[in-house]
Scaffold this motif. Sequence first.
Motif, PDB file in Angstrom:
ATOM      1  N   ILE A 119     -67.944 105.623 -20.456  1.00 19.64           N
ATOM      2  CA  ILE A 119     -68.692 106.127 -19.298  1.00 19.64           C
ATOM      3  C   ILE A 119     -70.056 105.461 -19.224  1.00 19.64           C
ATOM      4  N   SER A 120     -70.694 105.282 -20.380  1.00 16.59           N
ATOM      5  CA  SER A 120     -71.982 104.589 -20.423  1.00 16.59           C
ATOM      6  C   SER A 120     -71.854 103.158 -19.924  1.00 16.59           C
ATOM      7  N   VAL A 121     -70.780 102.469 -20.338  1.00 15.46           N
ATOM      8  CA  VAL A 121     -70.536 101.099 -19.901  1.00 15.46           C
ATOM      9  C   VAL A 121     -70.320 101.047 -18.389  1.00 15.46           C
ATOM     10  N   LEU A 122     -69.595 102.018 -17.854  1.00 16.85           N
ATOM     11  CA  LEU A 122     -69.368 102.064 -16.412  1.00 16.85           C
ATOM     12  C   LEU A 122     -70.686 102.222 -15.657  1.00 16.85           C
ATOM     13  N   CYS A 123     -71.567 103.081 -16.162  1.00 22.03           N
ATOM     14  CA  CYS A 123     -72.873 103.281 -15.522  1.00 22.03           C
ATOM     15  C   CYS A 123     -73.709 102.006 -15.586  1.00 22.03           C
ATOM     16  N   THR A 124     -73.712 101.351 -16.746  1.00 19.69           N
ATOM     17  CA  THR A 124     -74.474 100.112 -16.899  1.00 19.69           C
ATOM     18  C   THR A 124     -73.921  99.017 -15.992  1.00 19.69           C
ATOM     19  N   SER A 125     -72.596  98.914 -15.922  1.00 23.07           N
ATOM     20  CA  SER A 125     -71.968  97.900 -15.079  1.00 23.07           C
ATOM     21  C   SER A 125     -72.309  98.124 -13.613  1.00 23.07           C
ATOM     22  N   LEU A 126     -72.249  99.373 -13.176  1.00 22.75           N
ATOM     23  CA  LEU A 126     -72.577  99.687 -11.787  1.00 22.75           C
ATOM     24  C   LEU A 126     -74.040  99.381 -11.491  1.00 22.75           C
ATOM     25  N   SER A 127     -74.937  99.793 -12.389  1.00 23.78           N
ATOM     26  CA  SER A 127     -76.358  99.513 -12.201  1.00 23.78           C
ATOM     27  C   SER A 127     -76.626  98.016 -12.132  1.00 23.78           C
ATOM     28  N   THR A 128     -75.949  97.249 -12.980  1.00 19.34           N
ATOM     29  CA  THR A 128     -76.113  95.792 -12.985  1.00 19.34           C
ATOM     30  C   THR A 128     -75.624  95.183 -11.682  1.00 19.34           C
ATOM     31  N   MET A 129     -74.481  95.629 -11.203  1.00 23.39           N
ATOM     32  CA  MET A 129     -73.933  95.113  -9.950  1.00 23.39           C
ATOM     33  C   MET A 129     -74.888  95.345  -8.781  1.00 23.39           C
ATOM     34  N   LEU A 130     -75.488  96.528  -8.741  1.00 25.83           N
ATOM     35  CA  LEU A 130     -76.375  96.870  -7.632  1.00 25.83           C
ATOM     36  C   LEU A 130     -77.708  96.133  -7.738  1.00 25.83           C
ATOM     37  N   HIS A 131     -78.168  95.873  -8.962  1.00 27.83           N
ATOM     38  CA  HIS A 131     -79.483  95.254  -9.135  1.00 27.83           C
ATOM     39  C   HIS A 131     -79.439  93.731  -8.998  1.00 27.83           C
ATOM     40  N   VAL A 132     -78.442  93.103  -9.605  1.00 32.78           N
ATOM     41  CA  VAL A 132     -78.378  91.644  -9.619  1.00 32.78           C
ATOM     42  C   VAL A 132     -78.084  91.075  -8.235  1.00 32.78           C
ATOM     43  N   GLU A 133     -77.287  91.785  -7.453  1.00 26.26           N
ATOM     44  CA  GLU A 133     -76.984  91.408  -6.067  1.00 26.26           C
ATOM     45  C   GLU A 133     -76.283  90.049  -5.970  1.00 26.26           C
ATOM     46  N   LEU A 134     -75.274  89.874  -6.817  1.00 26.14           N
ATOM     47  CA  LEU A 134     -74.416  88.699  -6.750  1.00 26.14           C
ATOM     48  C   LEU A 134     -72.963  89.163  -6.711  1.00 26.14           C
ATOM     49  N   PRO A 135     -72.053  88.334  -6.191  1.00 28.40           N
ATOM     50  CA  PRO A 135     -70.627  88.649  -6.375  1.00 28.40           C
ATOM     51  C   PRO A 135     -70.360  88.845  -7.851  1.00 28.40           C
ATOM     52  N   HIS A 136     -69.583  89.848  -8.197  1.00 31.59           N
ATOM     53  CA  HIS A 136     -69.559  90.330  -9.576  1.00 31.59           C
ATOM     54  C   HIS A 136     -68.132  90.418 -10.107  1.00 31.59           C
ATOM     55  N   VAL A 137     -67.938  89.936 -11.338  1.00 34.28           N
ATOM     56  CA  VAL A 137     -66.670  90.093 -12.043  1.00 34.28           C
ATOM     57  C   VAL A 137     -66.977  90.710 -13.401  1.00 34.28           C
ATOM     58  N   ASN A 138     -66.518  91.941 -13.614  1.00 32.10           N
ATOM     59  CA  ASN A 138     -66.685  92.603 -14.908  1.00 32.10           C
ATOM     60  C   ASN A 138     -65.517  92.234 -15.816  1.00 32.10           C
ATOM     61  N   VAL A 139     -65.827  91.904 -17.053  1.00 33.50           N
ATOM     62  CA  VAL A 139     -64.815  91.407 -17.984  1.00 33.50           C
ATOM     63  C   VAL A 139     -64.850  92.218 -19.271  1.00 33.50           C
ATOM     64  N   LEU A 140     -63.672  92.682 -19.701  1.00 32.91           N
ATOM     65  CA  LEU A 140     -63.529  93.305 -21.019  1.00 32.91           C
ATOM     66  C   LEU A 140     -63.190  92.200 -22.014  1.00 32.91           C
ATOM     67  N   SER A 141     -64.151  91.835 -22.843  1.00 35.70           N
ATOM     68  CA  SER A 141     -63.968  90.714 -23.759  1.00 35.70           C
ATOM     69  C   SER A 141     -63.334  91.157 -25.080  1.00 35.70           C
ATOM     70  N   LYS A 142     -62.928  90.161 -25.861  1.00 39.04           N
ATOM     71  CA  LYS A 142     -62.358  90.375 -27.200  1.00 39.04           C
ATOM     72  C   LYS A 142     -61.104  91.251 -27.170  1.00 39.04           C
ATOM     73  N   MET A 143     -60.260  91.026 -26.162  1.00 38.43           N
ATOM     74  CA  MET A 143     -59.040  91.820 -26.047  1.00 38.43           C
ATOM     75  C   MET A 143     -58.097  91.593 -27.222  1.00 38.43           C
ATOM     76  N   ASP A 144     -58.202  90.427 -27.874  1.00 39.49           N
ATOM     77  CA  ASP A 144     -57.329  90.167 -29.022  1.00 39.49           C
ATOM     78  C   ASP A 144     -57.662  91.053 -30.211  1.00 39.49           C
ATOM     79  N   LEU A 145     -58.847  91.702 -30.168  1.00 35.06           N
ATOM     80  CA  LEU A 145     -59.271  92.556 -31.283  1.00 35.06           C
ATOM     81  C   LEU A 145     -59.192  94.043 -30.959  1.00 35.06           C
ATOM     82  N   ILE A 146     -58.708  94.388 -29.775  1.00 40.42           N
ATOM     83  CA  ILE A 146     -58.810  95.777 -29.314  1.00 40.42           C
ATOM     84  C   ILE A 146     -58.083  96.752 -30.242  1.00 40.42           C
TER      85      ILE A 146
END
Length: 312
Positions: free
Chosen positions: A158-185
């Motif tokens: 939930i914290s990550v979702l809030c940070t991602s949303l805040s970043t999207m609204l502030h940076v004002e660029l087309p945005h792609v959120n990525v979950l990295s290190k999927m091989d280690l999940i």
Amino acid sequence: MSESSKGSPLAFGQVVIGPPGSGKTTYCHGMQEFMGRIGRKVAVVNLDPANEGMPYSCAVDISELITLSDVMENLKLGPNGGLIYCMEYLEANFDWLQEKLAAFRGHYYLFDCPGQVELYTHHDALKNVFAQLAKWNFRLAAVHLVDSHYCTDPGKFISVLCTSLSTMLHVELPHVNVLSKMDLIEQYGKLAFNLDYYTEVLDLSYLVDHLASDPFFRNYRRLNAKLVEVIEDYSLVSFVPLNVQDKDSMRQVMQAVDKANGCSFGDQEHRSLEALMSAAVGADFHFTSTLAVQEKYVQSQDKTVEEEVMDM
């Protein structure tokens, strides 16, 4: 390149952002190599003044202008204050950046950015740098990397979702959120829900209910419900899973970013990509399968359900 965008050729690229340890530098290295294999000329621009020992071939390095260690030593600032000062110094020296970038016309740009979250949520220095790049006819997309281990903890997710949303609204660029290190999940622990629940950010009320089962979070149910309500009202956040060593995973991320920043996908590049996807992988670029990770996880869940049924 001129101060105005008039007469300047279009340049496409990514600004790679995200918290410390999310894999930004590794991503830039992997994407530089992947794009090089399909014939795209890539210039990696290091905008992190604390970045040392970079694994990729660096075209432009902010350390030639300023370094975090010098700022901390000379101005007696901590790492956070020092990074902010460095970004403000970069903002005040656009001419240096413009001159350095001009040497790589015709390239695709990867901007490796610092990991301080405040720079993307409420401080304006990097946002202004991105805006200036747009004036120079750069067509950029923000690639926001988040470590996939946050999926294993509903509160952190939930914290990550809030940070991602805040970043999207502030940076004002087309945005792609990525979950990295999927091989280690799988090493991080068991997920409460299937993987697509996290990538598509499905009905978050289930996440709030899951949190309520924890005595610590029970008293914060209303707060979490309100945070989730804000995220769902905007309906902007979703994620692309990434295993930087998996060629199909890299292709999916690259195409998502190309769609976001409008980068054309030429016939020659398409043929090169198809050849890469179907060819045997060389020893110098080891891929594993992100899809296999997901399938394996789903199978393990099914097995758990079967065992529970047998126990009833």
